[in-house]
Design a protein around this motif. Structure first.
Motif, PDB file in Angstrom:
ATOM      1  N   LEU A 310       0.824  -1.205   0.000  1.00 36.79           N
ATOM      2  CA  LEU A 310       0.000   0.000   0.000  1.00 36.79           C
ATOM      3  C   LEU A 310       0.861   1.259   0.000  1.00 36.79           C
ATOM      4  CD1 LEU A 310      -2.718  -1.111   2.543  1.00 36.79           C
ATOM      5  CD2 LEU A 310      -3.193  -0.336   0.206  1.00 36.79           C
ATOM      6  N   GLN A 311       1.989   1.213   0.718  1.00 38.86           N
ATOM      7  CA  GLN A 311       2.833   2.400   0.817  1.00 38.86           C
ATOM      8  C   GLN A 311       3.516   2.747  -0.496  1.00 38.86           C
ATOM      9  OE1 GLN A 311       5.246   1.266   4.181  1.00 38.86           O
ATOM     10  NE2 GLN A 311       3.886   2.290   5.657  1.00 38.86           N
ATOM     11  N   ALA A 312       3.520   1.826  -1.449  1.00 40.65           N
ATOM     12  CA  ALA A 312       4.054   2.152  -2.767  1.00 40.65           C
ATOM     13  C   ALA A 312       3.193   3.214  -3.441  1.00 40.65           C
ATOM     14  CB  ALA A 312       4.114   0.895  -3.636  1.00 40.65           C
ATOM     15  N   ARG A 313       1.885   3.199  -3.174  1.00 42.60           N
ATOM     16  CA  ARG A 313       0.987   4.227  -3.722  1.00 42.60           C
ATOM     17  C   ARG A 313       0.651   5.287  -2.687  1.00 42.60           C
ATOM     18  NH1 ARG A 313      -5.185   3.828  -6.297  1.00 42.60           N
ATOM     19  NH2 ARG A 313      -5.178   5.999  -7.036  1.00 42.60           N
ATOM     20  N   PHE A 314       0.500   4.865  -1.422  1.00 42.82           N
ATOM     21  CA  PHE A 314       0.115   5.770  -0.341  1.00 42.82           C
ATOM     22  C   PHE A 314       1.268   5.806   0.669  1.00 42.82           C
ATOM     23  CE2 PHE A 314      -3.726   3.455  -1.770  1.00 42.82           C
ATOM     24  CZ  PHE A 314      -4.449   4.520  -2.320  1.00 42.82           C
ATOM     25  N   PRO A 315       2.256   6.657   0.461  1.00 38.76           N
ATOM     26  CA  PRO A 315       3.465   6.617   1.305  1.00 38.76           C
ATOM     27  C   PRO A 315       3.195   6.861   2.787  1.00 38.76           C
ATOM     28  CG  PRO A 315       3.431   8.583  -0.073  1.00 38.76           C
ATOM     29  CD  PRO A 315       2.348   7.699  -0.575  1.00 38.76           C
ATOM     30  N   HIS A 316       2.037   7.448   3.120  1.00 36.05           N
ATOM     31  CA  HIS A 316       1.732   7.738   4.516  1.00 36.05           C
ATOM     32  C   HIS A 316       0.629   6.824   5.063  1.00 36.05           C
ATOM     33  CE1 HIS A 316       4.359  11.183   4.204  1.00 36.05           C
ATOM     34  NE2 HIS A 316       3.726  11.526   3.103  1.00 36.05           N
ATOM     35  N   ALA A 317       0.438   5.679   4.430  1.00 35.52           N
ATOM     36  CA  ALA A 317      -0.431   4.649   5.023  1.00 35.52           C
ATOM     37  C   ALA A 317       0.275   4.109   6.257  1.00 35.52           C
ATOM     38  CB  ALA A 317      -0.684   3.528   4.022  1.00 35.52           C
ATOM     39  N   VAL A 318      -0.435   4.130   7.407  1.00 39.56           N
ATOM     40  CA  VAL A 318       0.226   3.767   8.667  1.00 39.56           C
ATOM     41  C   VAL A 318      -0.485   2.645   9.411  1.00 39.56           C
ATOM     42  CG1 VAL A 318       1.294   6.029   9.004  1.00 39.56           C
ATOM     43  CG2 VAL A 318      -1.026   5.618   9.888  1.00 39.56           C
ATOM     44  N   HIS A 319      -1.686   2.277   8.971  1.00 38.14           N
ATOM     45  CA  HIS A 319      -2.445   1.263   9.714  1.00 38.14           C
ATOM     46  C   HIS A 319      -3.283   0.448   8.745  1.00 38.14           C
ATOM     47  CE1 HIS A 319      -6.102  -0.089  11.963  1.00 38.14           C
ATOM     48  NE2 HIS A 319      -5.167  -0.509  12.785  1.00 38.14           N
ATOM     49  N   VAL A 320      -3.259  -0.882   8.933  1.00 38.29           N
ATOM     50  CA  VAL A 320      -4.042  -1.786   8.090  1.00 38.29           C
ATOM     51  C   VAL A 320      -4.790  -2.769   8.970  1.00 38.29           C
ATOM     52  CG1 VAL A 320      -3.958  -3.587   6.326  1.00 38.29           C
ATOM     53  CG2 VAL A 320      -2.447  -1.613   6.144  1.00 38.29           C
ATOM     54  N   ASP A 321      -6.058  -2.958   8.660  1.00 38.69           N
ATOM     55  CA  ASP A 321      -6.882  -3.972   9.324  1.00 38.69           C
ATOM     56  C   ASP A 321      -7.479  -4.854   8.240  1.00 38.69           C
ATOM     57  OD1 ASP A 321      -8.125  -5.339  11.339  1.00 38.69           O
ATOM     58  OD2 ASP A 321      -9.766  -3.911  11.587  1.00 38.69           O
ATOM     59  N   TRP A 322      -7.727  -6.100   8.571  1.00 41.18           N
ATOM     60  CA  TRP A 322      -8.314  -7.045   7.604  1.00 41.18           C
ATOM     61  C   TRP A 322      -9.685  -7.465   8.078  1.00 41.18           C
ATOM     62  CZ3 TRP A 322      -8.125 -12.865   7.810  1.00 41.18           C
ATOM     63  CH2 TRP A 322      -8.664 -13.438   6.640  1.00 41.18           C
ATOM     64  N   GLN A 323     -10.698  -7.127   7.286  1.00 34.19           N
ATOM     65  CA  GLN A 323     -12.080  -7.514   7.568  1.00 34.19           C
ATOM     66  C   GLN A 323     -12.683  -8.060   6.280  1.00 34.19           C
ATOM     67  OE1 GLN A 323     -14.285  -4.255   9.321  1.00 34.19           O
ATOM     68  NE2 GLN A 323     -12.629  -3.755  10.743  1.00 34.19           N
ATOM     69  N   PRO A 324     -12.511  -9.384   6.050  1.00 34.28           N
ATOM     70  CA  PRO A 324     -12.962  -9.959   4.777  1.00 34.28           C
ATOM     71  C   PRO A 324     -14.438  -9.730   4.522  1.00 34.28           C
ATOM     72  CG  PRO A 324     -12.324 -11.666   6.353  1.00 34.28           C
ATOM     73  CD  PRO A 324     -11.920 -10.375   6.932  1.00 34.28           C
ATOM     74  N   GLU A 325     -14.755  -9.431   3.281  1.00 39.72           N
ATOM     75  CA  GLU A 325     -16.131  -9.172   2.876  1.00 39.72           C
ATOM     76  C   GLU A 325     -17.014 -10.373   3.195  1.00 39.72           C
ATOM     77  OE1 GLU A 325     -16.495  -8.155  -1.207  1.00 39.72           O
ATOM     78  OE2 GLU A 325     -18.082  -6.703  -0.793  1.00 39.72           O
TER      79      GLU A 325
END
Length: 380
Positions: A310-325
Motif C-alpha cells: 500500500l505504501q508504494a501508492r500511499f506513502p503515509h499509510a500507517v495502519h491496516v486492518d483485515w475484515q474480509p467481505e
C-alpha cells in the motif's frame, strides 16, 4: 484583555510510529501569527505541553522555539502541566521564567496564588491548576480525606475562590481534567481512578472563564467553560475534528465573548476500505494519496505484506486492518476449537483461519512429514 486558549500540544508525540516534530512546530509557531493579528495579550496552555514526562532533546528544542516566538509576538504565556507532563521538570526554573513573561504553574499547593495581569479595566487573576493526581494531590492540598478527582479539584477551586474573594479582579482558571459532559476520543490517556475520572462542571463555579485541557476535541460545556482540544489530530478518531483554538475576550464586566480560530492541517487523515488490488489501482483514490491513511482490507484471503504494498501508492499509510467481505465464521475459544483434534488437524485449521482457504495437498504432505520428523526426534 484577549486570551488564546490552547492545550494538549503533546510535543514529541508520534503518529503510528511517524515523527511529527516538524508538523508540530509548524502548527504551533503559527500561534504567534494569531497573537500578532488578533492583538492577543495572553496565551494559555492547559496541560500536556509534552507527550512524555521526560521529553527528548528535539522535543524540548521545538517547544522552546515555539514559546520564544509567542513571547516575541508580545504575549504573556501561562502553562500548567497535564497528566503526560512532569510537573517537577516543567516547574524547575519557573521562578526565573516568570520574570520574562512565561509563567509555569506546577505546584498543587499554590493553586490559590494567581498570575496577576492588568488591562485598562483593572486586574485579571489567572489561576493555573496543574493536573492533580488524586493520591498525591490530597496530601499536597492537605485534604487527606478527599477522594478522586472531584475531591482534590473541589479543594483546589475552594482555594481559588477564597483568594478571588480578597480581590476586585476578573478571573481565568486553567485546569486539566475530564469534566462531565465532555466527549473523549482514542488518543487520550485515561485518568480514571477507581473507575471514575470525571468531575461535575459545578466544581468550577465562580470564575469568568475556565480553560480546560485533556480532551482532544474542541468542545463547549458552557459559554465560559471550554476545551480547546489538541492543535493536531493524534488518532484517526479525530479526523473530522477541525482543529482550532479559542480567542477569549474579557471586558470590564468579565467574559465578553469567545470566538473560534482554525488551525492549519499539516497532513490530512483519511480512512478507506476495499480490496488491495482495487485500492492500488482505482484513480478515485488519488486525492488521498498524500494523507495519513488507515486502511481496511476486504479481500477474502489476507494479502501478504499489505502495508508495504500500500505504501508504494500511499506513502503515509500507517495502519491496516483485515475484515474480509461477508465476515468470518463465529470465533470459538481456542480450547474448544482444538479439543479432540490431532496436531495435523490443528495445523490445517490454523492455515485455513489465516488464509481463509484449505491447505493444498502438497502443503498437507509437508505438514505430515514435519510432524513425523518431530515424533521421531521425541522418541529418540
Amino acid at each position: 484583555m484577549r486570551f488564546l486558549h490552547t492545550s494538549d500540544w503533546h510535543v514529541g508525540r508520534t503518529f503510528h510510529g511517524r515523527d511529527l516534530l516538524a508538523e508540530q512546530e509548524s502548527v504551533l509557531s503559527g500561534l504567534a501569527d494569531l497573537v500578532d493579528s488578533e492583538r492577543v495579550d495572553v496565551v494559555v496552555v492547559a496541560g500536556d505541553l509534552f507527550d512524555r514526562a521526560v521529553p527528548n532533546a528535539e522535543a524540548v528544542a521545538v517547544c522552546s522555539r515555539v514559546l520564544e516566538r509567542l513571547r516575541a509576538a508580545g504575549a504573556t504565556v501561562v502553562v500548567t502541566p497535564g497528566n503526560h507532563d512532569s510537573a517537577a521538570r516543567l516547574g524547575l526554573f519557573g521562578g526565573f521564567t516568570a520574570a520574562g513573561g512565561l509563567h509555569v504553574r506546577t505546584r498543587a499547593a499554590a493553586v490559590g496564588e494567581p498570575v496577576l495581569l492588568a488591562d485598562d479595566h483593572g486586574p485579571v487573576a489567572v489561576y493555573g491548576i496543574p493536573y492533580l493526581e488524586p493520591e498525591t494531590a490530597r496530601q499536597a492540598l492537605e485534604v487527606p480525606d478527599a477522594r478522586g478527582h472531584r475531591g482534590v479539584l473541589t479543594e483546589a477551586m475552594r482555594r481559588v475562590r477564597a483568594d478571588l474573594a480578597t480581590r476586585s479582579a476578573r478571573s481565568v482558571v486553567l485546569a486539566h481534567a475530564f469534566v462531565t459532559g465532555g466527549q473523549a476520543c482514542e488518543s487520550e490517556r485515561t485518568i480514571a481512578v477507581g473507575g471514575v475520572q470525571d468531575v461535575p462542571a459545578s466544581v468550577f463555579d465562580g470564575v469568568d472563564y475556565v480553560a480546560l485541557g485533556h480532551l482532544h476535541g474542541q468542545q463547549t460545556l458552557a459559554e465560559g467553560m471550554r476545551y480547546s482540544g489538541s492543535p493536531m489530530a493524534y488518532s484517526f478518531s479525530e479526523a473530522r475534528h477541525g482543529k482550532s483554538v479559542w480567542l477569549v475576550e474579557l471586558d470590564a464586566g468579565g467574559l465578553a465573548g469567545v470566538e473560534r480560530r482554525p488551525l492549519p492541517v499539516p497532513r490530512a487523515l483519511s480512512t478507506v476500505s476495499g480490496g488491495l488490488a482495487e485500492l492500488l489501482s482505482a484513480p478515485e483514490h488519488d486525492e488521498i494519496a498524500d494523507h495519513f491513511l488507515s486502511v481496511v482490507l476486504t479481500d477474502r484471503v489476507r494479502p501478504l505484506d499489505a502495508l508495504r504494498r500500500l505504501q508504494a501508492r500511499f506513502p503515509h499509510a500507517v495502519h491496516v486492518d483485515w475484515q474480509p467481505e461477508g465476515g468470518r465464521s463465529a470465533e470459538l475459544r481456542f480450547a474448544e476449537r482444538v479439543r479432540g483434534r490431532s496436531d495435523e488437524e490443528i495445523a490445517c485449521c490454523f492455515l485455513e483461519d489465516v488464509r481463509d482457504e484449505r491447505p493444498s495437498e502438497r502443503e498437507l504432505a509437508m505438514l505430515r512429514e514435519a510432524f513425523a520428523a518431530a515424533a521421531r526426534e521425541e522418541a529418540s
